[in-house]
Design an enzyme around this catalytic site. Structure first.
Site, PDB file in Angstrom:
ATOM      1  N   LYS A  39      45.412  26.452 -90.828  1.00 14.54           N
ATOM      2  CA  LYS A  39      45.933  25.117 -90.913  1.00 14.54           C
ATOM      3  C   LYS A  39      45.001  25.066 -89.219  1.00 14.54           C
ATOM      4  O   LYS A  39      45.001  26.447 -88.807  1.00 14.54           O
ATOM      5  CB  LYS A  39      46.882  24.660 -89.937  1.00 14.54           C
ATOM      6  N   ARG A 137      62.420  17.678 -87.651  1.00 19.00           N
ATOM      7  CA  ARG A 137      60.615  17.655 -88.086  1.00 19.00           C
ATOM      8  C   ARG A 137      60.794  17.252 -89.494  1.00 19.00           C
ATOM      9  O   ARG A 137      61.026  15.638 -89.951  1.00 19.00           O
ATOM     10  CB  ARG A 137      59.563  18.899 -87.725  1.00 19.00           C
ATOM     11  N   TYR A 274      32.617  17.039 -59.995  1.00 21.85           N
ATOM     12  CA  TYR A 274      33.350  15.767 -59.674  1.00 21.85           C
ATOM     13  C   TYR A 274      34.350  15.978 -58.574  1.00 21.85           C
ATOM     14  O   TYR A 274      34.896  16.811 -58.980  1.00 21.85           O
ATOM     15  CB  TYR A 274      33.834  14.939 -61.156  1.00 21.85           C
ATOM     16  N   MET A 323      32.352  17.777 -68.900  1.00 22.43           N
ATOM     17  CA  MET A 323      32.603  17.497 -70.097  1.00 22.43           C
ATOM     18  C   MET A 323      31.660  18.129 -71.164  1.00 22.43           C
ATOM     19  O   MET A 323      32.120  18.534 -72.132  1.00 22.43           O
ATOM     20  CB  MET A 323      32.290  15.839 -71.130  1.00 22.43           C
TER      21      MET A 323
HETATM   22  C1  LIG Z   1      52.417  26.703 -88.084  1.00 19.20           C
HETATM   23  C2  LIG Z   1      53.630  27.328 -88.893  1.00 19.20           C
HETATM   24  C3  LIG Z   1      53.557  28.543 -89.104  1.00 19.20           C
HETATM   25  C4  LIG Z   1      53.015  29.042 -88.074  1.00 19.20           C
HETATM   26  O1  LIG Z   1      53.773  29.650 -86.302  1.00 19.20           O
HETATM   27  P1  LIG Z   1      53.497  30.309 -85.808  1.00 19.20           P
HETATM   28  O2  LIG Z   1      54.082  31.100 -84.694  1.00 19.20           O
HETATM   29  O3  LIG Z   1      52.044  30.620 -85.562  1.00 19.20           O
HETATM   30  O4  LIG Z   1      53.719  31.827 -86.408  1.00 19.20           O
HETATM   31  C5  LIG Z   1      54.314  28.588 -90.275  1.00 19.20           C
HETATM   32  N1  LIG Z   1      55.457  27.718 -90.385  1.00 19.20           N
HETATM   33  C6  LIG Z   1      55.391  26.537 -89.956  1.00 19.20           C
HETATM   34  C7  LIG Z   1      55.642  25.232 -91.406  1.00 19.20           C
HETATM   35  C8  LIG Z   1      53.970  25.832 -89.491  1.00 19.20           C
HETATM   36  O5  LIG Z   1      53.886  25.024 -89.547  1.00 19.20           O
END
Ligand SMILES: *Cc1c(COP(=O)(O)O)cnc(C)c1O
Length: 390
Positions: A39, A137, A274, A323
């Protein structure tokens, strides 16, 4: 110099290191299989390239957060199973199933949308159900899972391909909450079994749990950060080192580099950037490097004492990150010239700066450093020349 575009600034992605890391984690977790989490554009590394290298290393499944991310993998010609980690909207579910992505469901509406899309597709379609065991979540409440599983079971176009959960504190091996979550997960699976429903793949572990909680490995481990060469916490790093018993550990995959753009010689006491917060304490060169906070160099890194490698030496950021550019205090040390390589993350000579180093200075985690590297910086694959593309 590996680069694309006119600005001499780039990310090097060591794909051989991805393959190494995945192989290491897959060996550790076996007989559980490994799902490589790609992801957020592969945690900022480039999802398709990382996915191919992970499959090379033995990953059986890929996972993404968004339908669009899964579609991008399909568009790149990747045919491996791709699991969506959150339930999309009904439109998103239709698109996902049309592109043969594996949908995760946790609401009745999600199951209904998946059923409708599967009927249109005209082939049995696997979905995974996610249960919330305490992270709070996403996921169905434990008491709602049986109803969702029955709805999947009753729909001829759908097949229950898996049951999974996500752990909230697995990076702390001493926290008993992970055991509580696993116990609740097993209770849900047992209740389903009592109703004659047996999800073939059960999964719970992220990288931390894959390392620290063997009981969480089940049928599949979902590893993200480990594939990119970082342990989720110092405790996990120590456990992994012990488990490897002298074998090579995780290798960081990403380096962030640029070439020095300008060098300016300034007297002692001059203030830079800055806010004029940084004063040179001796006369000498200040180097301008063409990466800034849009590129993921956190603005706070200036005040936090951030360093960059130039000429094999650590150089302090000279004041506020801007930036598009940073300034480096190169006084007192070997000479520096325009065109010299500057390493923000990675190795140069005998020195290394890691995403964990930044994370410690910034009060965050390697994940945020890595996936925060901006889209303007070209990702240049290294280390897999001649490797077959999948
Ligand atoms: C991002 C994610 C993972 C991977 O987690 P890591 O700590 O990077 O190994 C696994 N499961 C879910 C549901 C996630 O959102």
């Amino acid at each position: 110099m590996p680069r694309a575009g006119y600005r001499p600034a780039w990310v090097e992605v060591d794909l051989a290191a991805v393959t190494h890391n995945v192989r290491l984690l897959a060996d550790l977790a076996a007989p559980a299989r490994l799902c490589a989490v790609v992801k957020a554009d592969g945690y900022g590394h480039g999802a398709a390239a990382v996915a191919r290298a992970a499959l090379e290393g033995g990953a059986a499944v890929l996972a993404v957060a968004l339908v669009e991310e899964g579609v991008a993998l399909r568009d790149a010609g990747i045919e491996a199973p791709v699991l969506l980690l959150s339930e999309p909207t009904a439109d998103g579910i239709a698109e996902a199933i049309g592109r043969e992505l594996t949908v995760t469901c946790y609401t009745p509406g999600g199951v209904a949308a998946a059923a409708a899309a599967a009927r249109r597709r005209g082939a049995p379609t696997r979905v995974h159900l996610k249960v919330d065991t305490g992270m709070h979540r996403v996921g169905a409440a434990a008491e709602d899972v049986a109803g969702l599983a029955a709805a999947v079971d009753a729909e001829p176009a759908l097949v229950l391909g898996g049951l999974w959960t996500h752990l909230a504190v697995a990076d702390d091996p001493a926290d008993p909450f992970t055991g509580d979550q696993l116990q609740q997960f097993h209770a849900v699976a047992t209740a389903l079994a009592g109703a004659g429903i047996h999800p073939p793949v059960r999964h719970a572990a992220n990288t931390a749990a894959a390392i620290a909680f063997p009981a969480a490995r089940l049928d599949l481990v979902r590893c993200g950060i480990g594939c990119y060469g970082y342990a989720p916490s110092p405790a996990c790093r120590d456990l992994l080192t012990t488990a490897l018993a002298g074998r090579e550990g995780l290798r960081p995959v990403l380096s962030l580099k640029a070439r020095v753009h300008l060098v300016r010689h300034l007297p002692a006491g001059e203030r830079t950037s800055y806010g004029r917060t940084y004063a040179l304490d001796r006369p000498g060169p200040v180097a301008v490097v063409p990466l800034g906070y849009h590129d993921g160099v956190a603005r706070a890194l200036g005040a936090a004492g951030g360093e960059v490698l130039v000429g094999g030496v650590r150089r302090r950021l000279a004041g506020t990150v801007t930036m598009d550019q940073i300034l480096l205090d190169c006084t007192g040390g070997p000479p520096v010239a325009p065109g010299d390589e500057a390493v923000l993350l990675g190795r140069q000579g005998g020195e290394a700066i890691t995403a964990d180093d930044w994370a410690e200075r910034l009060g965050t985690i390697s994940y945020e450093v890595l996936c925060g590297i901006g889209p303007r910086v070209p990702r240049v694959p290294v280390g897999m020349a001649g490797a077959p593309r999948r």
